[in-house]
Design an enzyme around this catalytic site. Structure first.
Site, short mmCIF file in Angstrom:
data_model
loop_
_atom_site.label_atom_id
_atom_site.label_comp_id
_atom_site.label_asym_id
_atom_site.label_seq_id
_atom_site.Cartn_x
_atom_site.Cartn_y
_atom_site.Cartn_z
N GLU A 101 50.31 41.61 34.82
CA GLU A 101 50.27 41.57 36.29
C GLU A 101 49.45 40.37 36.73
O GLU A 101 48.52 39.95 36.03
CB GLU A 101 49.64 42.89 36.78
N ASP A 102 49.76 39.83 37.89
CA ASP A 102 48.97 38.68 38.37
C ASP A 102 47.65 39.13 38.99
O ASP A 102 46.61 38.57 38.72
CB ASP A 102 49.78 37.82 39.36
N ASP A 105 44.86 44.64 43.29
CA ASP A 105 44.19 44.62 44.59
C ASP A 105 43.79 46.07 44.91
O ASP A 105 42.76 46.56 44.44
CB ASP A 105 45.21 44.04 45.58
N PHE A 154 41.80 35.52 50.08
CA PHE A 154 43.24 35.36 50.14
C PHE A 154 43.61 34.27 49.13
O PHE A 154 43.37 33.09 49.38
CB PHE A 154 43.60 34.94 51.57
N ARG A 167 53.53 29.51 45.01
CA ARG A 167 53.53 30.14 43.68
C ARG A 167 53.46 29.08 42.58
O ARG A 167 53.04 29.37 41.46
CB ARG A 167 54.82 30.95 43.47
C1 PRP Z 1 51.36 41.74 44.69
C2 PRP Z 1 50.87 41.47 43.28
C3 PRP Z 1 50.76 42.84 42.68
C4 PRP Z 1 50.42 43.71 43.86
C5 PRP Z 1 48.96 44.04 43.82
O1 PRP Z 1 52.73 41.87 44.64
O2 PRP Z 1 51.78 40.66 42.57
O3 PRP Z 1 51.97 43.26 42.11
O4 PRP Z 1 50.74 42.97 45.05
O5 PRP Z 1 48.61 44.85 44.90
P1 PRP Z 1 48.05 46.33 44.80
O6 PRP Z 1 47.06 46.38 43.68
O7 PRP Z 1 47.41 46.50 46.15
O8 PRP Z 1 49.19 47.26 44.60
P2 PRP Z 1 53.71 41.65 45.88
O9 PRP Z 1 54.14 43.00 46.40
O10 PRP Z 1 53.08 40.71 46.88
O11 PRP Z 1 54.99 41.01 45.23
P3 PRP Z 1 55.18 39.67 44.35
O12 PRP Z 1 54.59 39.95 42.98
O13 PRP Z 1 56.67 39.54 44.31
O14 PRP Z 1 54.50 38.53 45.06
#
Ligand code: PRP
Length: 179
Positions: A101-102, A105, A154, A167
């Site tokens: 995962e990136d 949050d 952010f 990205r």
């Molecule tokens: C972002 C990120 C994680 C998630 C983290 O994804 O890549 O998957 O939010 O947030 P959380 O811990 O509050 O659940 P996003 O929905 O923005 O999609 P993306 O990966 O396509 O950018």
């Protein structure tokens, strides 16, 4: 949607990320060495750069698969609903799985995905997140490996977007609004 003007300040350099990826891969190697059934699962879309660097640094026989989840706020129940938009191509029962995962949050996305994958009975299930924002956590979840702990800023780059842009930045930057 009109965007507020902003600039991006570098927060974690490409060099610092590469060094951290190397160190993390040494630990992951120690965990999975000897297995020939490891599947590395990237969560789309944000993890695509991180997983590309990780798997190229990892000297193990692996397969790669992807899963896409989306989380929606539910104001009425002050909760979040996580939906699977694209599931894995392959079965994971009895396999070793590393979920990439990136950023973690609130924790809802990875917590939900790990629960779902656990129900499919993998032999071993681990997770790694490049970035962790502990101050934003809403569920009790911690990835097995974390690249960097960051404050509630952010961030963009290295796979992470702001309104689908940035990205492709090779570093992690902090968005600073100028108006
Ligand atoms: C972002 C990120 C994680 C998630 C983290 O994804 O890549 O998957 O939010 O947030 P959380 O811990 O509050 O659940 P996003 O929905 O923005 O999609 P993306 O990966 O396509 O950018």
């Amino acid at each position: 949607m009109t965007q507020r003007p902003y600039v991006i300040d570098e927060m974690i350099s490409a060099k610092a990320i590469a060094a951290r990826v190397e160190a993390l891969c040494r630990e992951i190697h120690d965990e999975f060495v000897g297995t020939d059934k490891l599947i590395v699962v990237g969560l789309l879309r944000g993890s695509f750069v991180f997983i590309a660097d990780l798997v190229r640094e990892l000297d193990l026989p692996i397969e790669v698969d992807f899963l896409e989840a989306s989380s929606y706020g539910n104001a009425q129940h002050s909760s979040r609903e996580v939906r699977i938009l694209k599931d894995l191509r392959g079965a994971i029962a009895g396999r070793d799985v590393l979920v990439v995962e990136d950023i973690v949050d609130t924790g809802h996305t990875l917590n939900h995905v790990m629960g779902l994958l656990r129900s499919r009975k993998p032999a071993r299930l681990k997770s790694i997140a490049l970035l962790n924002k502990p101050s934003r956590r809403e569920v009790d979840f911690r990835a097995d490996w974390i690249g960097f702990e960051i404050p509630d800023e952010f961030v963009v780059g290295y796979g992470i977007d702001y309104a689908q842009r940035n990205r492709n930045l090779p570093y992690i930057g902090k968005v600073r609004f100028t108006e």
